[in-house]
Design an enzyme around this catalytic site. Sequence first.
Site, mmCIF file in Angstrom:
data_model
loop_
_atom_site.group_PDB
_atom_site.id
_atom_site.type_symbol
_atom_site.label_atom_id
_atom_site.label_comp_id
_atom_site.label_asym_id
_atom_site.label_seq_id
_atom_site.Cartn_x
_atom_site.Cartn_y
_atom_site.Cartn_z
ATOM 1 C CE LYS A 1 47.095 99.534 39.071
ATOM 2 N NZ LYS A 1 45.844 98.760 39.286
ATOM 3 C CD GLU B 1 19.971 79.908 37.175
ATOM 4 O OE1 GLU B 1 20.914 79.667 37.958
ATOM 5 O OE2 GLU B 1 20.137 80.427 36.055
ATOM 6 C CG ASP C 1 25.358 78.373 32.084
ATOM 7 O OD1 ASP C 1 25.867 79.203 32.856
ATOM 8 O OD2 ASP C 1 24.180 78.022 32.132
#
Length: 668
Positions: A239, A457, A531
């Site tokens: 911006k 994982e 999570d």
Amino acid sequence: MSRSERRARRQAQPAKDDKTATSGTPRRTVPALLVSLVVLSTILAGALLVLRPASPGQERSIDALVADAVAKRVKTARLLDEDARVTGTVAIGEERARKFWTAYPRSDAATNDLLKTLLSSRAKVTVDAQGDKTAVRFLAQFLLPIVILANLLALIFALSSPSRGGGASDFLQFGRIGDKREKKADKARTTFADLAAAEEAVVELSEVRDYLADPRAFEHMGARPPKGVLLVGPPGCGKTLLARAVAGEADANFYSLSASEFVESLVGVGAARVRDLFRQARATAPSIIFIDELDAAGRQRGAGVGGGHDEREQTLNEMLVQMDGFAPTEGVVVLAATNRLDILDPALLRAGRFDRHITVDRPDLDGRLAILRLHARGSRLADPENDLPRIARRSPGFTGADLANVVNEAALLAVRSRASAVDYVHLEEAVDRVLSGPKRRAHLISAEEKRRIAHHEAGHAVVAAALGQAATIQKVSVVARGSGIGHLAILGEDKSILTRPDMEAQIAIAMAGIAVEEMVFGHPSTGSEGDLGRATQTARDMAGRFGMSTRLGRMRLLHEQREVFLGRDYLSTRDVSQPTMEHLDLEIRRILDEQEARAREIVVSNRTALEALASALATRETLEGPELSELLESVQPLIEVLANGAARSPSAKKAAARTPSAGRRTPE
């Protein structure tokens, strides 16, 4: 007045201002004040030496002097009226005499008694009025300290004059904003050519450039240019760069400041600074006033605890008056940026103030590629034609500032590794550093912890692959980054909207880690905190914001938080009853439980692939590329059953989710 004449006048005005600001008067005044201060201090030191009382010989008390006078041992005596002391000689033996001095009380009675006593002793007595010391005492105790103090204050104000910046002169200019105009010599000119992925914003701002270049053309056609342009978007989307590019394109004076510079603890100071800013902009037109973080001074009036903030509201009122008060042909445009449009006062957003709102959002794939190429101009890349598109696909949701940081981090990594050029490995590591932070190489974990993290994982990766996202999984790692203990990189998509299956898949992937830990180790761990937070928030949005719950119906129950101290009302009516909120909690729990059961079903049916992936992770720590794809090939996709009894695989879900006839999914 022609355009060339206006430009010459504008260029002459800054030169005149700079000449006034950097005139030689302060430079000549400071040495003169220093010299005068040294001379006056020397004179004061000399005067104090003159005023020091005479102290010849040995000090004697007044009682001892009177006793010597009665015994007729005083030979000579001299009364010093200004010092209030007696000096002279006193006999020691028949032929010897010794000098002395005695201090006596400062009173006429004590002086007369002492004088009579000395005269009666037949001593040689004299009186010294010390008239010269009277003038010196007046000079040293009254006149010189005042003159030295005045010179010292003048020196302080001269050293802290506006031409030198800051200091005590700020107190004299408390109601002025100062010179916020960016000097052309200090900053390189920025144009629209320095922008990327901002085509829509450039089209809108080109009108502002044309107006600043030739305001008379708009007046001739009867068109009213926008008085204010509000740039809205997340932080880091460019911006401020857009506003500076408009100023560079129009060759206009650019005033850049933050809205917080207006707000002070004293009521009225902010309004005075707003008036001073607009006065400077009109005097140097064509000009652009850029106010960053407009919400600092433009929040809603009359809101918050205690009814609002008087100083900020007066500042906002003055800003509204100034924006509504200058004529369209004055050549002044106000640009402002904010990422909190919801808390701005409605009076700022109406026509006639900020007429135009331009959304500067995160770039898409093509925009990210253009931004990467723009920032990579000065970098030495090994294969920019192939590496930059891959990085653009790996960075969905990145802003322009994030992408610039990626290129810079990659260059720093190349320098650190003493490479001849920046290759894809450096760029990929830079993306991971921006997303999750640098690797924590000093973070030591036990073999059991590594095994748990590897299974955690691997569970995420297996569930993502079973839900049709195997091609988007880029990397799985157990290396700690930032505050995390593992890392799963999934290539996201540039989506404007998300469907219910998309959000359910996000929850299932997030819940996969805790499901695997319970299945393999028998109990969860604290590593699933992040999570659970993401899954709970997604489920809350599904049920409370997007109407994706059959139990609660198509109704929005949750709204944006009403931050009292960010300009929202303190008292507000509740839109939802307490029983409905209890049903919302139950629905969130149901969604989480269903998706956890879905994830558990996937990892149970793919236990062999899960163990193979976890074992490889524990050994290699990081898996990516063909090696990861080979391990995920054995993952069986989840077959889902529709309400009409038909079965579909995740590969067909994306097409079916867009059709209204698709029924509600139930677990197999």
